[in-house]
Design an enzyme around this catalytic site. Structure first.
Site, PDB file in Angstrom:
ATOM      1  N   GLY A  31       1.031  -0.575   0.035  1.00  0.00           N
ATOM      2  CA  GLY A  31       0.167   0.306   0.106  1.00  0.00           C
ATOM      3  C   GLY A  31       0.918   1.100  -0.376  1.00  0.00           C
ATOM      4  O   GLY A  31       1.905   0.266  -0.039  1.00  0.00           O
ATOM      5  N   HIS A  34       2.508   4.091  -4.994  1.00  0.00           N
ATOM      6  CA  HIS A  34       3.177   5.606  -6.070  1.00  0.00           C
ATOM      7  C   HIS A  34       3.109   5.098  -7.339  1.00  0.00           C
ATOM      8  O   HIS A  34       2.699   3.851  -7.428  1.00  0.00           O
ATOM      9  CB  HIS A  34       4.366   6.502  -5.340  1.00  0.00           C
ATOM     10  CG  HIS A  34       5.183   4.915  -4.990  1.00  0.00           C
ATOM     11  ND1 HIS A  34       5.393   3.882  -5.679  1.00  0.00           N
ATOM     12  CD2 HIS A  34       5.573   4.414  -3.653  1.00  0.00           C
ATOM     13  CE1 HIS A  34       6.599   3.689  -5.797  1.00  0.00           C
ATOM     14  NE2 HIS A  34       5.906   3.204  -4.123  1.00  0.00           N
ATOM     15  N   HIS A  37       4.392   2.734  -8.019  1.00  0.00           N
ATOM     16  CA  HIS A  37       2.961   0.523  -8.100  1.00  0.00           C
ATOM     17  C   HIS A  37       2.472   0.523  -8.783  1.00  0.00           C
ATOM     18  O   HIS A  37       2.086  -0.521  -9.542  1.00  0.00           O
ATOM     19  CB  HIS A  37       2.689   0.585  -6.653  1.00  0.00           C
ATOM     20  CG  HIS A  37       3.634   0.517  -5.469  1.00  0.00           C
ATOM     21  ND1 HIS A  37       3.875   1.545  -4.885  1.00  0.00           N
ATOM     22  CD2 HIS A  37       3.892  -0.317  -5.028  1.00  0.00           C
ATOM     23  CE1 HIS A  37       3.673   1.683  -3.304  1.00  0.00           C
ATOM     24  NE2 HIS A  37       4.400   0.091  -3.084  1.00  0.00           N
TER      25      HIS A  37
END
Ligand code: AMP
Length: 286
Positions: A31, A34, A37
């Site tokens: 998680g 940004h 990812h």
């Protein structure tokens, strides 16, 4: 985008997709998403028909409990970003879903020297935790392709080894590192840097470039390049510096002058603290 918390619901959904002949792509994350990812998600969308992203901050891979407690959590914006980026299914398990029998007595994996070199040496137990969570996630999702970032180069090597040891039928696709315009690798941890630290953080990229230029010019020696890069980090407030290493990409063993003269390819790996934030990065040369 479908959001699923329970393992049984996930299996049911994926069974349906697989019965329809859809290839499954998987992007595991912790998680605080940004663009780095999202670039993995983009790659997964290009290569597979149905993309699963997971968000789970895995406690067993944090060798420092303070780091785990301070790990950024931005779940609402993560969901919006994933929705916008075309994620098909978000898997959001809780601790009991990933570790139904608790976190004691989890399996361990033979990582060989990967566990004692560089990240392995600096973060005891970290890679066992990575393998534990990845083994569970890959068993649940059973994707055709797994997308991970070169930013965590040694992690990719470790996961590849675990896949091999466990004979999991999945292909690991290693994706390039997304950077800020000033060269800093995107990372969830960057949001913990203050303004001054954020400016200083660019020294990692400069330090790696000093080494890269030298390796390409075949002079000076790797040892001298390493010292120059170390100085660049020290002058910009990095302390402690866990390592700045020039190594062989296949083994992570040190790269020496003979290797340089033979024109072999290398990988530069860095891990260092700015204040309380530990940053890592790497760059392949050749
Ligand atoms: P994390 O949420 O930090 O566990 O990262 C999840 C995945 O995203 C891992 O495979 C990372 O290597 C990858 N990743 C993290 N930062 C970047 C980046 N800047 N560019 C590309 N991939 C990244």
């Amino acid at each position: 985008m479908i959001i699923i918390h329970k393992a049984s619901h996930l299996l049911k959904q994926l069974e349906r997709k697989k019965a329809d002949g859809k290839s499954i792509g998987f992007v595991p994350t912790m998680g605080a998403l940004h663009q780095g990812h999202l670039s993995l998600l983009e790659e997964a969308r290009k290569n597979t028909a149905f993309v699963v992203v997971s968000i789970f901050v895995n406690p067993t891979q944090f060798n420092d409990p303070a780091d785990f407690n301070k790990y950024p959590v931005t779940i609402e914006t993560d969901i919006l970003q994933l929705e916008e980026a075309g994620c098909d299914l978000l898997f959001l398990p809780d601790l009991a879903t990933i570790y139904p029998n608790g976190t004691n007595n989890l399996p361990t994996f033979d990582m060989g020297s990967l566990e004692t070199l560089l990240e392995g040496a600096s973060r005891p137990g970290h890679f066992q935790g990575v393998c534990q969570v990845m083994n569970r996630l890959l068993t649940l999702v059973a994707p055709e392709k797994l997308f991970m970032g070169q930013k965590d180069f040694q992690q990719c090597m470790v996961v590849q080894r675990m896949i091999h040891l466990e004979k999991l039928p999945v292909e690991l696709v290693t994706c390039t590192t997304r950077r800020e315009p000033d060269g800093l690798a995107m990372s969830s941890r960057n949001m913990r840097l203050n303004e001054n630290e954020r400016r200083q953080a660019t020294a990692i990229y400069r330090a790696m470039q000093i080494i890269r230029q030298g390796l390409l010019a075949k002079q000076p020696s790797p040892e001298i390049l390493q010292k120059a890069a170390l100085q660049e980090l020290q002058q910009n407030g990095f302390e402690p510096i866990d390592y700045i290493a020039i190594t062989h990409p296949a083994t992570l063993e040190p790269f020496n002058s003979d290797d340089l003269n033979a024109g072999l390819s290398a990988i530069i790996l860095v891990a260092a603290f700015l204040g309380k934030v530990r940053l890592i990065d790497n760059l392949k040369v050749g």
